[in-house]
Design an enzyme around this catalytic site. Structure first.
Site, PDB file in Angstrom:
ATOM      1  N   CYS A  29      46.144  31.413  38.095  1.00 50.58           N
ATOM      2  CA  CYS A  29      45.735  30.006  38.066  1.00 50.58           C
ATOM      3  C   CYS A  29      45.811  29.462  36.643  1.00 50.58           C
ATOM      4  O   CYS A  29      44.909  29.684  35.830  1.00 50.58           O
ATOM      5  CB  CYS A  29      44.321  29.870  38.623  1.00 50.58           C
ATOM      6  SG  CYS A  29      43.731  28.168  38.590  1.00 50.58           S
ATOM      7  N   CYS A  77      42.996  27.073  35.709  1.00 47.11           N
ATOM      8  CA  CYS A  77      41.690  27.719  35.468  1.00 47.11           C
ATOM      9  C   CYS A  77      41.683  28.452  34.130  1.00 47.11           C
ATOM     10  O   CYS A  77      40.692  28.414  33.401  1.00 47.11           O
ATOM     11  CB  CYS A  77      41.361  28.735  36.551  1.00 47.11           C
ATOM     12  SG  CYS A  77      41.780  28.243  38.212  1.00 47.11           S
ATOM     13  N   ASP A  78      42.755  29.154  33.812  1.00 49.85           N
ATOM     14  CA  ASP A  78      42.729  30.093  32.677  1.00 49.85           C
ATOM     15  C   ASP A  78      43.582  29.676  31.486  1.00 49.85           C
ATOM     16  O   ASP A  78      43.535  30.329  30.438  1.00 49.85           O
ATOM     17  CB  ASP A  78      43.216  31.484  33.156  1.00 49.85           C
ATOM     18  CG  ASP A  78      42.354  32.020  34.290  1.00 49.85           C
ATOM     19  OD1 ASP A  78      41.153  31.703  34.303  1.00 49.85           O
ATOM     20  OD2 ASP A  78      42.882  32.749  35.147  1.00 49.85           O
TER      21      ASP A  78
END
Ligand code: NAP
Length: 303
Positions: free
Chosen positions: A131, A134-135
């Site tokens: 992701c 997200c990261d």
């Protein structure tokens, strides 16, 4: 308490189904395992939903959920473990409770496919991610690779190029599967490099990612790139194991249902990415939600 419609999965398809069913006066329970909104939550920008020029995926999901709640949706955060038929009633089983329903709509979406190479699982969270939204911020000013050639990979590469020093986009063919409209802006970014016709052989690094060993498919020669992060964007797989005893799945695990969202089991419908279909988009997920929601209402009204 008997529900008219039990919806499993709180992504775009599931929430849309809830909106249609609630507006038709049905009693609806919407059960989600983790986060309402589904996959779109991680999309930084949605620009292909008709009528909305641009919106973040998380704003889209929040608006959608609020809309369903305003119509009176009951929601539960629980993991569904199965569905059983009990004297004409469909009982949704979760880890903690049971929900008797007249009809069920399965809208469980898909999950990230793993590449299946050595060290991939061990280094999740130590440089391997599924992701980018997200990261990505953890890799500010670092070098990263995105693996894949679909829309997700193209979008991830664009997103990461805003933060990262250098982004390698590694794809196993010479042509991208994703939309040309997403490729063009990437070509213009100086810190994005396409590594085409290359397969991933190995992740380099012991306790964290240090690089990738790739194979040039034309010359069959191996070569290395040094990266701190690897973002896997190699497609998606369904998560329908809990339902394989009640509805028929295809060979890849998708629920067999056509455009009318009917499954092999009367009164159980499948909507969105979890079912067999050609195009998996936000618009088609919403469309399925509407179709399945109305089909479930009709099934109840005709009983
Ligand atoms: P996808 O379209 O299935 O693409 C997966 C990519 O991974 C393909 O390029 C594929 O290569 C590659 N791949 C698969 N297995 C591989 C392996 N073992 N080794 C190396 N490469 C591998 O998946 P996606 O990009 O996640 O998209 C899923 C769906 O969501 C699509 O329908 C997509 O259009 C949609 N989506 C839309 C948007 C948008 O509209 N903005 C954004 C994200 C996703 P090949 O091409 O060679 O098969």
């Amino acid at each position: 308490m008997m529900y008219d419609i039990g919806i499993i999965g709180g992504g775009t398809a599931g929430i849309t189904a809830a909106i249609y069913a609630l507006r038709a006066g049905k009693k609806v329970i919407l059960i989600e395992g983790m986060t309402y909104g589904g996959q779109i939550v991680t999309s930084p920008k949605v620009e292909n939903y008709p009528g909305i020029a641009s919106i973040s995926g998380s704003d889209f999901a929040t608006n959608l959920l609020n809309q369903a709640i305003a119509f009176g949706a009951e929601t539960e955060l629980e993991t569904v473990t199965g569905i059983r038929e009990d004297e004409g009633v469909k009982v949704i089983e979760t880890t903690g409770k049971e929900y008797p329903c007249r009809t069920v709509i399965i809208a469980t979406g898909v999950t990230h496919r793993h590449l299946g190479i050595p060290k991939e699982e061990e280094l999740v969270g130590a440089g391997v991610s599924y992701c980018a939204t997200c990261d990505g911020a953890f890799f500010k000013n670092r070098d990263v690779a995105v693996i894949g050639g679909g829309n997700t990979a193209l979008q991830d590469a664009a997103f990461l190029s805003n933060y990262c020093n250098h982004v390698y986009l590694v794809h196993r063919r010479n042509e991208f599967r994703g939309e040309k409209g997403l490729v063009k802006p990437l070509e213009a970014r100086e810190n994005v490099e396409f590594v085409l016709n290359a397969t991933v052989k190995e992740i380099i690094g012991e306790s964290f990612v240090e690089g990738l060993l790739l194979t040039n498919k034309t010359t069959d020669e191996d070569f290395e790139i040094k990266v701190d992060g690897i973002f896997m964007a190699v497609g998606q797989t369904p998560k329908n194991d809990a339902f394989e005893n009640v509805v028929k799945l295809d060979g890849s695990g998708f629920i067999l249902a056509s455009e009318d969202c009917m499954t092999s089991h009367p009164g159980i419908f499948a909507a969105g990415d979890c079912r067999t279909k050609e195009v998996r988009q936000l618009t088609t997920a919403a469309a399925d939600g509407a179709v399945a929601g109305l089909a479930a209402c009709q099934y109840i009204d005709q009983a």
